[in-house]
Design an enzyme around this catalytic site. Structure first.
Site, short mmCIF file in Angstrom:
data_model
loop_
_atom_site.label_atom_id
_atom_site.label_comp_id
_atom_site.label_asym_id
_atom_site.label_seq_id
_atom_site.Cartn_x
_atom_site.Cartn_y
_atom_site.Cartn_z
N SER A 171 67.59 4.40 46.18
CA SER A 171 68.47 4.44 45.02
C SER A 171 67.62 4.11 43.80
CB SER A 171 69.57 3.40 45.18
OG SER A 171 70.25 3.22 43.95
N TYR A 184 73.92 -5.55 45.98
CA TYR A 184 73.44 -4.21 46.32
C TYR A 184 72.02 -3.98 45.79
CZ TYR A 184 73.35 0.95 46.31
OH TYR A 184 73.01 2.27 46.50
#
Ligand SMILES: NC(=O)c1ccc[n+]([C@@H]2O[C@H](COP(=O)([O-])OP(=O)(O)OC[C@H]3O[C@@H](n4cnc5c(N)ncnc54)[C@H](OP(=O)(O)O)[C@@H]3O)[C@@H](O)[C@H]2O)c1
Length: 221
Positions: A171, A184
């Site tokens: 990501s 996260y």
């Protein structure tokens, strides 16, 4: 995305018609290649499910891992409609034993795993001071340790064969953090640190009689 690869010495075992009950050994158009065996965690939705479908279109044997039986079965039908083969396995990536058992079941069904894709994730959107220890722990266990356990199960099988690819779905937030996603972002950064360490470990030279694994990396955001 980080990828750890091993040199493909005998990547495509030659299929034999007498083995045609095993989908891995079914021949394709040019009668020379066996099908890829691919495992995808978080395969019941989103990126994982779309990736599984694309492998299905290539005729691959796809092991699908997630928690929802219903959505896994729907993903399985999509793959089979696209021409692939699949096995749907309910497992929690935060549970190392469940992932190890799933890997074993996939190899029993399809044969040696060629590609393992760690993709499952969980997150919590909130200011850090509102996140409970339990929420933070669960996000870390699924999003970070899920990748570690998946890598363990894959490597245990690939390393002795000196063959295979592990993909860590990354990501932008693995490289640049944003507010409200502390757990996260922390997990995604941790995957990069873990994978870089492992890659350098696998690049360690070995004795000439034992060809060592080759590590490669590719990144996108
Ligand atoms: N979507 C984006 O915009 C984006 C952007 C950058 C990176 N990514 C990355 O792409 C990957 C997939 O994201 P996504 O957006 O496709 O996610 P998603 O749509 O929320 O799907 C998550 C998948 O993970 C599974 N999952 C969740 N917890 C699990 C657990 N404990 N054990 C096993 N499976 C579990 C879910 O299935 P069950 O609920 O059935 O278990 C589902 O199949 C993630 O690694 C994410 O970081 C996504």
């Amino acid at each position: 995305m980080n990828r750890i690869g091993f040199s493909p010495r005998s990547r495509w075992p030659v299929a034999h018609p007498r083995n045609s009950r095993n989908p891995r050994l079914k021949m394709d158009g040019n009668m020379s290649k066996a099908k890829e065996v691919v495992v995808i965690t978080g395969a019941s939705a989103g990126v994982g499910r779309a990736t599984a479908r694309l492998f299905g279109e290539r005729g691959a044997c796809v092991g699908l891992i997630a928690r929802s039986r219903r959505r896994l079965e729907a993903a399985k039908r999509e793959i089979e409609a696209a021409g692939g083969h699949s096995l749907a396995l309910v497992a929690d990536v935060a549970n190392a034993q469940e992932i190890e058992t799933a890997a074993e079941q996939i190899e029993n069904e399809f044969g040696p795993i060629d590609i393992w894709i760690n993709n499952a994730m969980a997150t919590v959107f909130a200011p850090f001071h509102e996140v409970t220890p339990e929420e933070f722990r669960r996000t870390t266990e699924v999003t970070y340790l899920g990748y570690v356990y998946g890598t363990m199960a894959a490597l245990k099988r690939m390393k002795p064969r000196d063959r295979g690819v592990i993909v860590q779905v990354g990501s932008a937030l693995a490289y640049r953090s944003i507010p409200l996603q502390s757990a996260y972002c922390g997990a995604k950064h941790a995957i990069v640190g873990f994978t870089d360490s492992l890659r350098s470990e696998l690049m360690r030279p070995t004795a000439p009689s034992t060809p060592g694994p080759m590590a490669t990396v590719s990144s996108f955001r």
